[in-house]
Design an enzyme around this catalytic site. Structure first.
Site, PDB file in Angstrom:
ATOM      1  N   CYS A 137       0.781  -1.018   0.017  1.00 64.06           N
ATOM      2  CA  CYS A 137       0.025  -0.140  -0.103  1.00 64.06           C
ATOM      3  C   CYS A 137       0.706   1.307  -0.006  1.00 64.06           C
ATOM      4  CB  CYS A 137      -0.829  -0.026   1.129  1.00 64.06           C
ATOM      5  SG  CYS A 137      -1.663   1.518   1.116  1.00 64.06           S
ATOM      6  N   CYS A 140      -0.652   4.165   2.185  1.00 62.96           N
ATOM      7  CA  CYS A 140      -0.277   3.868   3.705  1.00 62.96           C
ATOM      8  C   CYS A 140       1.200   4.259   4.205  1.00 62.96           C
ATOM      9  CB  CYS A 140      -0.760   2.614   4.176  1.00 62.96           C
ATOM     10  SG  CYS A 140      -2.089   1.884   3.372  1.00 62.96           S
ATOM     11  N   ASP A 141       1.961   3.739   3.248  1.00 64.30           N
ATOM     12  CA  ASP A 141       3.438   3.598   3.772  1.00 64.30           C
ATOM     13  C   ASP A 141       4.478   4.288   3.021  1.00 64.30           C
ATOM     14  OD1 ASP A 141       2.725   1.688   5.463  1.00 64.30           O
ATOM     15  OD2 ASP A 141       2.872  -0.044   4.103  1.00 64.30           O
TER      16      ASP A 141
END
Ligand SMILES: Cc1cc2nc3c(=O)[nH]c(=O)nc-3n(C[C@H](O)[C@H](O)[C@H](O)COP(=O)(O)OP(=O)(O)OC[C@H]3O[C@@H](n4cnc5c(N)ncnc54)[C@H](O)[C@@H]3O)c2cc1C
Length: 309
Positions: A137, A140-141
């Site tokens: 992701c 997200c990261d």
């Protein structure tokens, strides 16, 4: 739960749209979601191809709006993971839906909109270093990789789109693809080729992800030449396709060899009172716009079948 209730399994775009249509048809509707509503769109930084948003829209905002719209028409939403389903043995009987917490609920109809999840590479180091440099992701990261060198594995729309997104943070993005050309749409390809931070490694697969506490390097194999190499990276983002979240339906509805549910044009499955919509069903294009269309058709079909039409 009343037996004329419609249950929707999964709160991604397909499930949320089915909810909007069912609630507006005045069907008592309960949406059961195992994580939080939004599905894969929650991990999509920016959606540029959903009609009506000429500037694009953040993924989380698009699904927040869908959820608010469904709630406006009376959607009941609950947390839970569906682990098995028993279709009615005779007409007029309910569908039985078992949840992971042990509860079994009965419903007049069920729309399966459980979507899909990312595939793993299945190479040494992947599981051990997930969350420590291995990610699925970018939204997200990505921000953890400021000024870093990251690799992206894959060559489809998602891989290329996310590689472009990662250049906002990383100083260099190496895209590793097992073929000699990308599968992504032309527009994304043009954008990626024009981006000076993205470098391409063709005909190559990752053999292992290496590092002790965090990702340090990747061992690569060029499939054409047989040449092996190692590149140093701080992280690796894996986008190598998806599989449908339908394991709990084995033997309940007809599926293809990959587990995608077979439906007719009205989203009916092979089992009575059960419909399927979105990425969990067999179809040529897995996108938000097709998921929402499926959700609308499934709810309409359920409405007619459950005697509300
Ligand atoms: C990184 C990324 C970028 C993308 N970018 C785009 C884009 O730009 N444009 C575009 O159109 N599409 C894009 N897509 C694809 C798009 O997100 C999907 O096609 C769409 O989300 C499918 O919707 P869905 O409702 O069928 O399933 P999903 O979004 O997968 O939602 C399914 C939901 O069901 C829940 N669920 C699963 N199993 C159970 C269970 N047993 N019980 C209860 N709940 C369950 C899940 O938690 C999930 O919330 C992208 C996907 C990814 C991963």
């Amino acid at each position: 739960m009343k037996s004329d209730t419609l249950v929707i399994a999964g709160g991604g775009p397909a499930g949320l749209t089915a909810a909007i249509y069912a609630c507006r048809a005045r069907i008592s509707t309960v949406l059961i979601e195992k994580v939080s509503p939004g599905g894969q769109v929650l991990i999509t930084d920016r959606v540029d191809n959903y009609p009506g948003f000429p500037e694009g829209i953040a993924g989380y905002e698009l699904v927040d709006r869908m959820l608010a719209q469904a709630k406006r028409f009376g959607l009941e939403q609950r947390n839970g993971e569906i682990i098995s389903v028993q279709p009615p043995a005779r007409s007029g009987e309910p569908v039985k839906i078992s949840l992971a917490d042990g509860e079994t609920i009965e419903a007049g109809g069920l729309i399966i909109a459980t979507g899909a999840s990312h595939n793993h590479l299945g190479v040494p180091g992947e599981t051990e270093l997930t969350g420590r440099g291995v990610s699925y992701c970018a939204t997200c990261d990505g921000p953890f990789f400021n000024d870093a060198h990251v690799a992206v594995v894959g060559g489809g729309d998602t891989a290329v789109q996310e590689a472009i997104f990662l250049t906002k943070f990383a100083k260099k993005v190496t895209l590793i693809h097992r073929r000699d050309q990308l599968r992504a749409i032309k527009l994304l390809q043009e954008e990626a080729f024009a981006n000076p931070k993205i470098e391409f490694v063709w005909d190559t697969v990752v053999e292992s992800i290496n590092g002790t506490d965090k990702v340090e390097s990747l061992s690569l194999l060029n499939k054409k030449t047989g040449e092996k190499s190692t590149i140093s990276v701080d992280g690796v983002f894996i986008f190598v396709g998806i599989h449908p979240n339908t394991h709990f339906l084995k033997g309940t509805v007809e599926m293809n060899q990959w587990g995608f549910i077979k439906t007719d044009e009205e989203m009916r499955t092979s089992a009575p009172s059960i419909w399927a919509a979105g990425d969990c069903r067999e179809k040529p294009l897995l996108q938000i716009v097709t998921a929402v269309a499926d959700g609308a058709v499934a709810a309409h079909s359920a409405e007619l079948s459950m005697g509300h039409g």
